[in-house]
Design an enzyme around this catalytic site. Sequence first.
Site, PDB file in Angstrom:
ATOM      1  N   SER A  59      28.150  32.071  42.425  1.00  0.00           N
ATOM      2  CA  SER A  59      27.929  30.942  43.168  1.00  0.00           C
ATOM      3  C   SER A  59      27.853  31.267  45.015  1.00  0.00           C
ATOM      4  CB  SER A  59      29.037  29.881  43.250  1.00  0.00           C
ATOM      5  OG  SER A  59      29.304  29.437  42.057  1.00  0.00           O
ATOM      6  N   GLU A  88      36.797  28.543  38.609  1.00  0.00           N
ATOM      7  CA  GLU A  88      37.776  28.288  39.562  1.00  0.00           C
ATOM      8  C   GLU A  88      37.872  26.535  39.402  1.00  0.00           C
ATOM      9  OE1 GLU A  88      36.870  29.280  43.828  1.00  0.00           O
ATOM     10  OE2 GLU A  88      37.879  27.283  44.419  1.00  0.00           O
TER      11      GLU A  88
END
Length: 288
Positions: free
Chosen positions: A227, A131
């Site tokens: 994450s 990302e």
Amino acid sequence: MSKVEIDKQSGCCFGVEKAIKKAEEELQKGGTLYCLGDIVHNNIEVERLTRMGLVTVNHEQFKELKNVRVLLRAHGEPPSTYEIAKQNNIELIDASCPVVLGLQKRIKEKYITRANANAQIVIFGKKGHAEVNGLLGQTNESAIVIENKEEIESLDFSHDISLFSQTTKPLNDFQEICELIKSRMKDGANFKFYDTICRQVSNRVPNMHKFARKHDLIIFIAGEKSSNGKVLFAECEKHNPNSHLIHHPDQLNPKWVKDNITIGICGATSTPMWQMEAVAQKILKLIP
Ligand code: SF4
């Protein structure tokens, strides 16, 4: 008799769910479907889709593909990926999460309209994360990525700073970094911050606390690379030290399952509900 409960608020977020659904739909059409990077940070789900025919490629392999269909996962991609696809006649099935696309747009706008070349665009996120790479690409790789409050030392407080966040970072860490930067800014330099944390993760935190406190044992399921899995598991552990993070049902230790306890099962935004159900079934068989 021990009891097992699956957290109803766990399971895939809508961005990941949409990407998986898109992959399943495209696979049903037949032919080869490539996916750029792991579709989700969850090996078991990747293996399931691989068995259905999904072929995962990395960015180097992607450059070599021509005249094929490639799915872009929820994390989003930098503009260079779209350029390569155009050059190589690759049909993109874009399953980038709308929340990530919105963040990319905001960062791009900030980059285009920044006051001068010294103005810094800062992203609070994990270096090398897909990302974050997609966000960096919106600034021609010029944004500065900081992973923690210590790294704000690399910033120049005498020039403007605009701070954004990777969608899955913890809200309190972001707020702390905002306060620290604010206190260091020099006269004449502007500091703007944009809370771009996805509520699909942060809204789960208060519920996670409650759920963790409610049970004697917590089994948290998440992929190794997730994450938000790390963030949400840490929140569980804060409220229940008897919490265990597993990446695969085989990692469940039968010794954890004792008589007359309540067992809570929860997971990351990349953990499908079926995996939590599979672990619940396994636990039910282990209950003394
Ligand atoms: S956590 Fe939020 S931003 Fe990330 S994929 Fe899920 S819905 Fe999208």
